[in-house]
Write a protein that holds these residues in place. Structure first.
Motif, PDB file in Angstrom:
ATOM      1  N   TYR A  63     -14.573  53.336  30.028  1.00 24.57           N
ATOM      2  CA  TYR A  63     -13.633  52.329  29.557  1.00 24.57           C
ATOM      3  C   TYR A  63     -12.271  52.495  30.228  1.00 24.57           C
ATOM      4  N   LYS A  64     -11.796  51.419  30.805  1.00 25.06           N
ATOM      5  CA  LYS A  64     -10.524  51.431  31.538  1.00 25.06           C
ATOM      6  C   LYS A  64      -9.364  51.881  30.650  1.00 25.06           C
ATOM      7  N   GLU A  65      -9.276  51.336  29.430  1.00 24.95           N
ATOM      8  CA  GLU A  65      -8.173  51.692  28.530  1.00 24.95           C
ATOM      9  C   GLU A  65      -8.196  53.178  28.174  1.00 24.95           C
ATOM     10  N   THR A  66      -9.378  53.730  27.982  1.00 23.10           N
ATOM     11  CA  THR A  66      -9.487  55.153  27.668  1.00 23.10           C
ATOM     12  C   THR A  66      -9.011  55.996  28.831  1.00 23.10           C
ATOM     13  N   MET A  67      -9.393  55.641  30.034  1.00 21.68           N
ATOM     14  CA  MET A  67      -8.951  56.391  31.220  1.00 21.68           C
ATOM     15  C   MET A  67      -7.435  56.273  31.409  1.00 21.68           C
TER      16      MET A  67
END
Length: 183
Positions: free
Chosen positions: A146-150
């Motif tokens: 997940y982009k937001e998590t990264m």
């Protein structure tokens, strides 16, 4: 003095930081709590932490985002618990103040968020005698799809690195054992 205490989930970093804060003979002992009580799990964690520090003499302040608005006694010791919650509160906030700031500058949103949080930390450093910041070690994981998590992990990594550079002491708590990394 700035002290950073890091460690994995359940490592004992919070208990260590609370006990460490008792080493200072300052006028006041503050606990800045950053966890928003979103759900039952959060409420249980908050209650557990309140119970852990019940007899330790802390004055608790709930501050979910805006550290620069906190007014404290100058000769005090402050325990900020914890950076990962603070970052999540700012990063995933419904207000778009930081996103708008990024748009009006030549910075990306992550850099604006990091600067915003670190400006709040600097406000505390200037106004208190001792600041202990608890943060999480989340970088050993394999990452996320997940982009937001990264983006969150990268922002926390940048904040932790910048805090560690500025800190007088840095501890990593592993299995309840504090390991001095700096100072």
């Amino acid at each position: 003095m700035l002290i950073v205490v890091t460690g994995g989930s359940g490592s004992g970093k919070s208990v260590y930081a609370e006990n460490y804060s008792e080493n200072f003979s300052t006028k006041m002992l503050y606990y800045i709590a950053t966890m928003m009580p979103y759900d039952t799990e959060c409420l249980e964690r908050i209650k557990r932490h309140q119970f852990q520090r019940k007899e330790k003499g802390f004055t608790t302040l709930e501050c979910y985002k805006d550290l620069e608005t906190v007014n404290l006694e100058p000769n005090s010791t402050v325990l900020l618990e914890c950076m990962s919650n603070l970052l999540a509160n700012v990063m995933f906030s419904e207000d778009k103040i930081i996103a708008n700031e990024a748009e009006n500058s030549n910075k990306n949103v992550k850099d604006c968020i990091c600067d915003y949080i670190l400006n709040g930390i600097n406000h505390l450093i200037v106004h208190v005698e001792n600041l202990i910041v608890v943060t999480n070690e989340v970088f050993s994981d394999n990452g996320s799809e997940y982009k937001e998590t990264m983006e969150y992990i990268q922002a926390l990594g940048e904040i932790n690195q910048r805090l560690a550079l500025k800190a007088d002491r840095v501890y990593e708590v592993v299995c309840g054992i504090p390991v001095l990394l700096k100072g």
